[in-house]
Design an enzyme around this catalytic site. Sequence first.
Site, short mmCIF file in Angstrom:
data_model
loop_
_atom_site.label_atom_id
_atom_site.label_comp_id
_atom_site.label_asym_id
_atom_site.label_seq_id
_atom_site.Cartn_x
_atom_site.Cartn_y
_atom_site.Cartn_z
N THR A 33 -29.27 -38.37 -0.81
CA THR A 33 -29.54 -36.96 -1.06
C THR A 33 -28.98 -36.11 0.07
O THR A 33 -28.90 -36.57 1.20
CB THR A 33 -31.08 -36.81 -1.12
OG1 THR A 33 -31.53 -37.45 -2.29
CG2 THR A 33 -31.55 -35.40 -1.08
N ARG A 77 -36.48 -39.38 -15.46
CA ARG A 77 -37.20 -39.42 -14.18
C ARG A 77 -36.77 -38.24 -13.30
O ARG A 77 -35.58 -37.96 -13.16
CB ARG A 77 -36.90 -40.73 -13.46
CG ARG A 77 -37.62 -40.89 -12.10
CD ARG A 77 -36.74 -40.51 -10.94
NE ARG A 77 -37.33 -40.86 -9.64
CZ ARG A 77 -36.84 -40.51 -8.46
NH1 ARG A 77 -35.73 -39.79 -8.39
NH2 ARG A 77 -37.43 -40.86 -7.35
N VAL A 78 -37.75 -37.55 -12.74
CA VAL A 78 -37.45 -36.48 -11.79
C VAL A 78 -38.07 -36.87 -10.46
O VAL A 78 -39.24 -37.28 -10.41
CB VAL A 78 -38.02 -35.12 -12.28
CG1 VAL A 78 -37.81 -34.04 -11.22
CG2 VAL A 78 -37.36 -34.71 -13.59
N ASP A 92 -38.55 -36.12 -6.01
CA ASP A 92 -39.23 -35.12 -5.19
C ASP A 92 -38.39 -33.89 -4.89
O ASP A 92 -38.92 -32.81 -4.61
CB ASP A 92 -39.62 -35.75 -3.85
CG ASP A 92 -38.39 -36.29 -3.10
OD1 ASP A 92 -37.54 -36.94 -3.75
OD2 ASP A 92 -38.27 -36.04 -1.89
N THR A 144 -35.49 -36.65 2.21
CA THR A 144 -34.71 -37.68 1.52
C THR A 144 -35.48 -38.99 1.62
O THR A 144 -36.07 -39.28 2.66
CB THR A 144 -33.31 -37.86 2.15
OG1 THR A 144 -32.73 -39.06 1.62
CG2 THR A 144 -33.33 -37.96 3.66
N GLY A 145 -35.49 -39.75 0.55
CA GLY A 145 -36.22 -41.01 0.59
C GLY A 145 -36.76 -41.35 -0.78
O GLY A 145 -36.28 -40.83 -1.80
N GLY A 181 -38.62 -40.86 -3.59
CA GLY A 181 -39.17 -39.59 -4.03
C GLY A 181 -40.61 -39.61 -4.50
O GLY A 181 -41.36 -38.66 -4.25
N1 ASP Z 1 -35.48 -38.45 -2.73
C1 ASP Z 1 -34.51 -38.73 -3.75
C2 ASP Z 1 -35.24 -39.03 -5.04
O1 ASP Z 1 -36.23 -39.73 -5.01
C3 ASP Z 1 -33.59 -39.85 -3.42
C4 ASP Z 1 -32.83 -39.69 -2.12
O2 ASP Z 1 -33.35 -39.16 -1.15
O3 ASP Z 1 -31.68 -40.12 -2.07
O4 ASP Z 1 -34.79 -38.62 -6.06
#
Ligand code: ASP
Length: 339
Positions: free
Chosen positions: A204, A232-233, A235, A254-255, A257
């Site tokens: 992200t 799917r949505v 965070d 980022t992480g 979600g």
């Molecule tokens: N946080 C994002 C999600 O869960 C993924 C990412 O950080 O790459 O959609």
Amino acid sequence: MGITIVCRAVALWMLGVALGGAHARAPVAIAVHGGAGTIDRSSMSAEKREQIELALTRALRNAHSVLSSGGSSLDAVTTAVVLLEDSPHFNAGKGAVFNAEGRNELDAAIMEGHSRRAGAVAALTRVRNPIRAARAVMEASPHVFMIGAGAEQFAREQGLDMVSPGYFRTNERWRQFQEARREAESDRKADAPRPEAASDYYGTVGAVALDQHGHLAAATSTGGMIMKRYGRVGDVPVIGGGTWADDRCAVSATGWGEFFIRSAAAHEICARVRLAGASIGDAAAGVVLNDIPAMGGNGGVIAIDAAGTIAMPFSSAGMYRGTIDADGEITISIWADGE
Ligand code: ASP
């Protein structure tokens, strides 16, 4: 006449110097990220690393010049995120990860702190820069959050750049998807993102900024998590989950979600600053290094306060990140040791 203009310019400059020149301006600061995850140092080629660092530097410098010429934090974070969406190296815009059906579905959000205006979009497949769609929702609609076909129709009506779904595909992401699908099939877990594989593929992008008026903003954009199920949505577009800004604090996450949503991570960090008087560093570390790992998740954030102090904690092996701080100093790093 030419001489008059020159004399006026010199007089104004001298006045500026007498008043303290550049030092009289409020400090500006910007941070960007290109995602957290298992970023393996040994398998990253020098060329790839250089390209990623260049993309982060370009986003930072362009956003910083918006800020130093008196532009808003909202324009600065938009500028940074558009550039990162256009780069194929990150999981946002071009280069987004594939969902379980082999398609790209993009989410984004933007928020302005002092006004608490916000805009978000989810499950886009045809808008070249989802962050522009999020901003259009904020500025040109009475809504905060629009999804799917309706959001795309709105983006088209707003004159945003539309592309065919194939635009987002890169060969590298397609290879990652084939590999993830093979692993998921062999595990017979094709129905859900595999936790252990998920953290390999975060990426992200996001930005937080402080402008000369003392205003803060945050923006985040993503392809979500590889092998996510249809619909799917994550965070990122959930205001308060992966993106938040108020008048004292702005956060882009980022992480994994689901954990950021369940802990209202971005809002929680800013609430600790606003209500509990925590420093931005302690607030961000508390949520990212304690709360989310305690729930079983991982990831990172970039966070900034009204003085331009930046915090960038992460619990994964690495996080692509960069800053230009209030003193104008630029840093770019990937791993925890600052490399
Ligand atoms: N946080 C994002 C999600 O869960 C993924 C990412 O950080 O790459 O959609």
